[in-house]
Design a protein around this motif. Sequence first.
Motif: not given
Length: 267
Positions: A90-111
């Motif tokens: 909400h505080e960002m001055p321009e359009p964006c996407v913020l991703l939260l990711c979790r370590l998943f085995r030998d990969k990372v997954m957006c949760v």
Amino acid sequence: MNTSDRLLSALALFTLAEPEWTVEDASRRLGLALSTTYRYFRSLNDVGLITAFAAGRYVLGPAIIALDRQTRLLDPLIRTATPIMRRVVHEMPEPCVLLLCRLFRDKVMCVHHEPQDRPDWAVSYERGRPMPLHRGAAGRVVLANLPARFVRTYHQSNRADMNVLRLGACWDEVKRTLGASRRAGFVVTRAELDPGVISVGVPVSGPDGEVIGSLALVLREGPDAEAKIMASSLHLRSVAAQIRRDMTSLADAAPPLAGPLAVQTLS
């Protein structure tokens, strides 16, 4: 494998590439007797993890959706990060996407992800999609903070692709590249997953200090990109620290486990 492992291997057959299975096909793929595979499918069906949608053909079942809802509502990482992420976007001055990711085995997954004003440019790294640890800022910053023994084994399995991405042609070069990222505290990638975008990733640690995932801010490329990167990286590191503090408070407030599981875990 024991019975539990074989049962889970039957569930693991259901993927995006192969979403439908018959007992017969699963039996051949798993190398199990038809009667054994049928018993596993019946158990999975009874608890709703798979369901029949046509004669003899099974897909993932409604219990998966119930578990997904429970994760979104109760997972400590998602619970603590979501309100903080909403404020940041909400505080960002321009359009964006913020991703939260979790370590998943030998990969990372957006949760979880928080978009601002639903930007019309593509972000292909959506919730629930596993990605290689070396591809994209969200995964690479996690890889840079994992134990060297894990990273070395990972590099042996992904050597060619990591070289293409200029992470290093050999282990020593990869170690130096990831070490520099770890010391910097953030990773920046450009157009690795989607054209015309920048991704800035920082590690997220759990209450015990081990890296469990990452935050990644996705922005459009532009003439002021370097200034945006520096400002974003500083802010994201502060946000990641806040998420860890909130998770630690949540863990400290939780009642201790009771029963055999707690004894086994602590021993």
